[in-house]
Structure formats: structure tokens, C-alpha cells
Design a protein around this motif. Sequence first.
Motif, PDB file in Angstrom:
ATOM      1  N   THR A  75      39.135  38.512  34.326  1.00 40.63           N
ATOM      2  CA  THR A  75      39.719  37.201  34.887  1.00 40.63           C
ATOM      3  C   THR A  75      40.996  36.907  34.061  1.00 40.63           C
ATOM      4  O   THR A  75      41.252  37.401  32.948  1.00 40.63           O
ATOM      5  CB  THR A  75      39.140  35.742  34.458  1.00 40.63           C
ATOM      6  OG1 THR A  75      38.637  35.561  33.317  1.00 40.63           O
ATOM      7  CG2 THR A  75      37.635  36.107  35.348  1.00 40.63           C
ATOM      8  N   TYR A 110      42.229  33.160  37.783  1.00 43.49           N
ATOM      9  CA  TYR A 110      42.075  33.942  38.957  1.00 43.49           C
ATOM     10  C   TYR A 110      41.176  35.332  38.609  1.00 43.49           C
ATOM     11  O   TYR A 110      41.327  35.787  37.480  1.00 43.49           O
ATOM     12  CB  TYR A 110      43.412  34.841  39.535  1.00 43.49           C
ATOM     13  CG  TYR A 110      44.101  33.294  40.175  1.00 43.49           C
ATOM     14  CD1 TYR A 110      44.207  33.010  41.476  1.00 43.49           C
ATOM     15  CD2 TYR A 110      45.135  32.709  39.215  1.00 43.49           C
ATOM     16  CE1 TYR A 110      44.854  31.991  41.770  1.00 43.49           C
ATOM     17  CE2 TYR A 110      45.928  31.987  39.788  1.00 43.49           C
ATOM     18  CZ  TYR A 110      45.775  31.401  41.137  1.00 43.49           C
ATOM     19  OH  TYR A 110      46.435  30.229  41.601  1.00 43.49           O
ATOM     20  N   GLN A 137      38.673  44.134  42.193  1.00 48.02           N
ATOM     21  CA  GLN A 137      38.388  44.197  43.576  1.00 48.02           C
ATOM     22  C   GLN A 137      36.948  43.629  44.247  1.00 48.02           C
ATOM     23  O   GLN A 137      35.976  43.964  43.367  1.00 48.02           O
ATOM     24  CB  GLN A 137      38.672  45.550  44.141  1.00 48.02           C
ATOM     25  CG  GLN A 137      40.214  45.914  44.224  1.00 48.02           C
ATOM     26  CD  GLN A 137      40.953  45.318  44.847  1.00 48.02           C
ATOM     27  OE1 GLN A 137      40.581  44.852  46.063  1.00 48.02           O
ATOM     28  NE2 GLN A 137      42.341  45.422  44.679  1.00 48.02           N
ATOM     29  N   TYR A 176      38.586  40.901  44.992  1.00 41.76           N
ATOM     30  CA  TYR A 176      39.158  39.493  44.670  1.00 41.76           C
ATOM     31  C   TYR A 176      40.310  39.633  44.200  1.00 41.76           C
ATOM     32  O   TYR A 176      40.936  38.430  43.804  1.00 41.76           O
ATOM     33  CB  TYR A 176      37.971  38.603  43.908  1.00 41.76           C
ATOM     34  CG  TYR A 176      36.663  38.704  44.681  1.00 41.76           C
ATOM     35  CD1 TYR A 176      36.399  37.856  45.740  1.00 41.76           C
ATOM     36  CD2 TYR A 176      35.624  39.572  43.968  1.00 41.76           C
ATOM     37  CE1 TYR A 176      34.897  37.976  46.233  1.00 41.76           C
ATOM     38  CE2 TYR A 176      34.212  39.448  44.594  1.00 41.76           C
ATOM     39  CZ  TYR A 176      34.126  38.839  45.599  1.00 41.76           C
ATOM     40  OH  TYR A 176      32.790  38.904  46.096  1.00 41.76           O
ATOM     41  N   SER A 177      41.008  40.673  43.938  1.00 38.27           N
ATOM     42  CA  SER A 177      42.289  40.633  42.955  1.00 38.27           C
ATOM     43  C   SER A 177      43.497  40.177  44.055  1.00 38.27           C
ATOM     44  O   SER A 177      43.403  40.393  45.020  1.00 38.27           O
ATOM     45  CB  SER A 177      42.435  42.058  42.568  1.00 38.27           C
ATOM     46  OG  SER A 177      43.577  42.172  41.965  1.00 38.27           O
ATOM     47  N   ASN A 214      46.748  35.537  48.092  1.00 36.88           N
ATOM     48  CA  ASN A 214      45.567  35.928  48.544  1.00 36.88           C
ATOM     49  C   ASN A 214      44.864  35.968  46.988  1.00 36.88           C
ATOM     50  O   ASN A 214      44.089  37.153  46.963  1.00 36.88           O
ATOM     51  CB  ASN A 214      45.672  37.336  49.232  1.00 36.88           C
ATOM     52  CG  ASN A 214      44.535  37.271  49.864  1.00 36.88           C
ATOM     53  OD1 ASN A 214      43.693  36.471  50.175  1.00 36.88           O
ATOM     54  ND2 ASN A 214      44.128  38.690  50.284  1.00 36.88           N
ATOM     55  N   THR A 269      41.878  34.807  44.304  1.00 38.61           N
ATOM     56  CA  THR A 269      40.400  34.135  44.385  1.00 38.61           C
ATOM     57  C   THR A 269      40.209  33.397  42.896  1.00 38.61           C
ATOM     58  O   THR A 269      40.228  34.034  42.124  1.00 38.61           O
ATOM     59  CB  THR A 269      39.254  35.173  44.696  1.00 38.61           C
ATOM     60  OG1 THR A 269      39.634  35.801  45.619  1.00 38.61           O
ATOM     61  CG2 THR A 269      38.060  34.487  44.715  1.00 38.61           C
ATOM     62  N   HIS A 328      33.905  30.511  41.631  1.00 39.44           N
ATOM     63  CA  HIS A 328      33.293  30.870  43.035  1.00 39.44           C
ATOM     64  C   HIS A 328      32.229  31.766  42.709  1.00 39.44           C
ATOM     65  O   HIS A 328      32.076  32.285  41.618  1.00 39.44           O
ATOM     66  CB  HIS A 328      34.424  31.697  43.972  1.00 39.44           C
ATOM     67  CG  HIS A 328      35.169  30.815  44.641  1.00 39.44           C
ATOM     68  ND1 HIS A 328      36.505  30.358  44.123  1.00 39.44           N
ATOM     69  CD2 HIS A 328      35.356  30.329  45.743  1.00 39.44           C
ATOM     70  CE1 HIS A 328      37.168  29.592  44.948  1.00 39.44           C
ATOM     71  NE2 HIS A 328      36.511  29.433  45.801  1.00 39.44           N
ATOM     72  N   VAL A 354      30.610  34.869  42.683  1.00 33.34           N
ATOM     73  CA  VAL A 354      30.744  35.987  43.318  1.00 33.34           C
ATOM     74  C   VAL A 354      29.633  37.214  42.694  1.00 33.34           C
ATOM     75  O   VAL A 354      29.977  38.229  43.158  1.00 33.34           O
ATOM     76  CB  VAL A 354      32.287  36.514  43.060  1.00 33.34           C
ATOM     77  CG1 VAL A 354      33.015  35.396  43.755  1.00 33.34           C
ATOM     78  CG2 VAL A 354      32.441  36.401  41.429  1.00 33.34           C
TER      79      VAL A 354
END
Length: 578
Positions: free
Chosen positions: A49, A57, A61, A63-64, A76, A78, A82, A84
Motif C-alpha cells: 500500500t 491505495y 495487481q 488493484y494498482s 482507477n 483502489t 476494501h 481484497v
Amino acid sequence: MPGILKLIARDQLDWPDAGNGKNETILGGVRFPLSTLDHFNYTYYSNGTMSNGSRCYLTFQPYSPVELLPNGTFVNGTSCYHAVDNVATRGYVGIGFAVAYGIALVLTVTVLTKHGKQYLPRTKRFFPIGRRWQWYWACFVCACALISLFINVDVDRYRVQELPIVIMVFFWFLLCQGTTALVWESVRHWGSWQERQFIDPNPFILPDGDRRSKVEFWLPIWFYFWTWLNFFLVVPRGWTFVEKQRSPDQTAAIAIPQALDGRFKAGAFCLVIAWATILFSLRHSILHYKPRNRGTFNKSVGLVQSIPLRFMLTIPLLGALIAYQVFQSFNWELSILRFHGVVPVQFGWGFGPSLVIIIIQVIYGYASPNEDKELIRQRRERGEIIDRDLGLIKKPAWWRRVRGEHEELSFRDRIMRNVKEVGGERGIGRREENEMERHIRQEALRMAVDDGIELPNMPRRQSENPREDRAGVRDIVNKQVNSETTPLPQYDGKSQRRHNERVLQSAAGVLFPNNEAEAARARREAELFEEGPPPAYTDQSRGRDASERPNSAHRENSTSTMNSVSGPAQQIRSMLDV
């Protein structure tokens, strides 16, 4: 502090490929300018992160982010908050406990249905809600456990802790309070049930306004005071400190001090007082509603024997749950607020006692009968003993069915049945004559009227006697006699009374062919069919002559009363002269 290194959620690292002299870094296969990241104070961490203290963020990947704009906006991207990651050990254990609590909730509802039904009239002293409270609290505990355990699944799936761990811990504290109230209500109602059985044979055996009744009035207030005090000390507070376990410094500075503060310690000791109140309530009920023994040893043995088996299990289990809340208010290592805690301790000691208590309550609920039904059974046994002492014999089970008393009739229907029994309906005993029996009886009477009872005259053999009545005078006399004894024509109307009168008249004419009533009836019918004014209604028509009455019974026009004094005494010959 010890154990903080085991709670590390992330470490601060250098940017990947930052030393190649190109002023860029590669995160998830995407190049980002280092100057822009440094300008907005973004820091890269070992858990994949990057954050600047206000935004976070994910950098791996898939989510990058795909691009970083010059104004510091990620395209875009994430957020770290969340679910994940995959479910870990903590989540799987929580799911197992959640399934167990779900089954316990269904069983608790069925037991509530069984014990919550009312079969006796409500009394002022014992309300049906009193025996339902323990099952209501059991449902509350199951609901809190289900919410906490299902949310616990996302605690493992969040890369950086946020709301799920807060909800999980919040409902666990509510579970502790609900479990304490559950055990209290079970013990309190057990004492109320013992009192109800104790006073049922004689409602005046216990006085009102004594120390016993005052203790039973103030004891629930005392218990719920300390339980609600635990609620107000623990629940109304800021719970965001539980989220602050994202770095060693954050955990040591924010999470641990607030998890071990004085409010948690004071709230836990409030539950200790409530637990001691439960023990006192149990001792109070045994003292007043159970047989007393003499001697210290016998009293101790009697006390142990009077305690129900379920209380020998539920009260220590509640003590273990409260002990865990007290223990975690002094120790962070085994606290349920800790993210990477000891899973067997957190779930076995935190959620296990409540689950076992509910299971014990459910077993007790299925094994014990409804209290109203049990009280009815006890009253029936006492009635049988009293009847046996008085020498009374109970009617068999078929007695009520034969008399028609087994039917569930309303008050109006019962009155109508009594009216029919008093009326002219025929039947056996008090049972009303049904349609089939009435039809058979009427057919038998109709056949008797139509066919006649006496046989017709047998034809005589013609005699050669010279004195034989050749003119037929004897036949004329026989015809006149037979005409008087001829049965009346059949009545086809709907009046039951007229039909019964016609049957009785016909039967009287057959049994008594020369009776005067039949002749009088024939004369009366002839007079009714004559033309002209109706005949006079004289004493002779009544069947008694005026000469048959005594002289003193006749009325005179004189107003003198001396006749009743100087006249002869009245000679009473029958009750008709009175």
C-alpha cells in the motif's frame, strides 16, 4: 511494549526502482513519477500500500492505479479499505461459531414457543412475560453473536483495518451483557417457579410485605443497575481506536492505551457485582422455597442438592466470560480487540461460554414441560389424592362422551342444550333424542294407529238354530259399537302436540272401547258442526250437576254475612268443594 512487533501491519520501505536515476518508480507494472509522489507525501509500505496519511491505495495487481495525474489524483485506484484478501484462520473459526449460534437461535425460538404458551388464566403475581425473558435474552445473544462473527470474516480480508473489527468488538461487548442477563433471568424465574408451586396449594401460606417479598422486589433493580452501568461505561465511546493497528507506533500510541483504560476496567467489575447478585438470588430462592435442613453439614448438602444441574454449569461459564472481560482490560496480548491475536483464546474464551450456556438452556427447555401444564398436572394429582381420601370415585373417560359433555360449546350453546333437556324432548337420561330415534318412534306410532291393535271379529259359522237373528238386528248393534271404537283418521299436519294428542286419543279408544270420553267427543264435534248459535256452557257440560255442590257453596244476592255464622257447617266431600 511486548508483543507489538507481532502486531505489525506494515513497514515503511523505499520506492521500488527509485535508484535508477529516472525519477520514477514501478508499482504493479505501472510507472509513476517520484517527484509527484514526494510532493504529495506518499509513502510506500511493505503490505503493498501507499499512503499520505489521508488517502491510501493498493499498489499490486489487479488493484494498482493506472495513472497518476500532476495534481496528485490516481486514475482507477483502489482504496486500502476494501476486502481484497482471502479468508484466514480467524474468519474460518468465526464462520464455524456463527453456524453454531444460528442453529442455537432456531432451537431457542422453538423452545420459546413451547414455554411461552399460556394454558392457565393470568394472575397478578405471575405474568407469562416473566418466564419468557430468559429466551428473549438468548435470542438477543445469538443475534449479537451472528452479527459479530459474520463481520469478523472481513477482518482478515481487509489489508488495512477499518470498520469490520470495530463492529465485531462492539457486538461482543453487547453479547457479554446479554449473556449475563440471560443467566440472571433463568435463575430469577427458577425462583419464581418454585414460589408458584409452593403457594399453589395454599395462596395464603406466604405473607405479603415481609423481608422475602421486599428482597425479590429490589433484587432485579439492583442487578440491572450494574448491568446497565457496564453498558454505559463500555459502549458509548469512540471506537475508532480499534482501527489504529496499522503500524507499531500507531498501535502503541493509540490502540493499546485506550483498550486498557479505566472505563473498560470499571465496566468489567460491574459485571462481577451482577454475577454475585445471581448467586445471592439463587441462595435466596433455595432458602425460602426448598426444604430446610438442620446442621451445617446437612445444610451444605441440601444446598448443593437443591441447585439445578444447569445452574451448576451456566453460572461458572458466565463467571469465565466475565473473567475474560476483566482479564483483557489489563492485558493486551490476549485481548479480543487485537487484530493479530491468539485465535483459540479470542473465540474459545470470548464466544465459547455464551454458546455453551445457550445450548444448556435449549436442552433444559426441551427436557422440561410447560409450566402451566405441569401446574395442571400437580393440581390433578392433588385432586386425586383428596378424592381418594374422601372415598370419591372418578368417572371413566367415556362418561363425558356419552353425556355429550366432551364437546367444546359456547355459553349460548350450553344454555340451549339445558333448555332442550328440560323441555319435552325424549331421550336417554339427559341426552337429547336424535333424528333417527325420533323417526323410528313416529313410524312405530303411525303403524300402530293405522293397523289397529285388536283383531277383527272371526266370521261365525251359519247355525241351523231356529232362534237365529234372521232380521239382522245384532249386526246393526255391532256396527254401532264398532263405529264408536273406530280409530281417528291419521293426522298429517306439522304440529307435534296435535300429533301426540291424536295418538293418545286413538290408543285410548282402542284400549277402552266403551269410554264416555269418546262419546262426549263425538257429541261435541256434532254440536260444533250444527248451524245456529253455539250451545250454552253450563255445569252439565262440565260433567257435574249443580245439585252435587253443597248448599253453603252456592252464591246468594244478599249482602248479609250472618249466614256464615248462624248457618250449618259446610260439609266438604272432596277437594273440589274447597
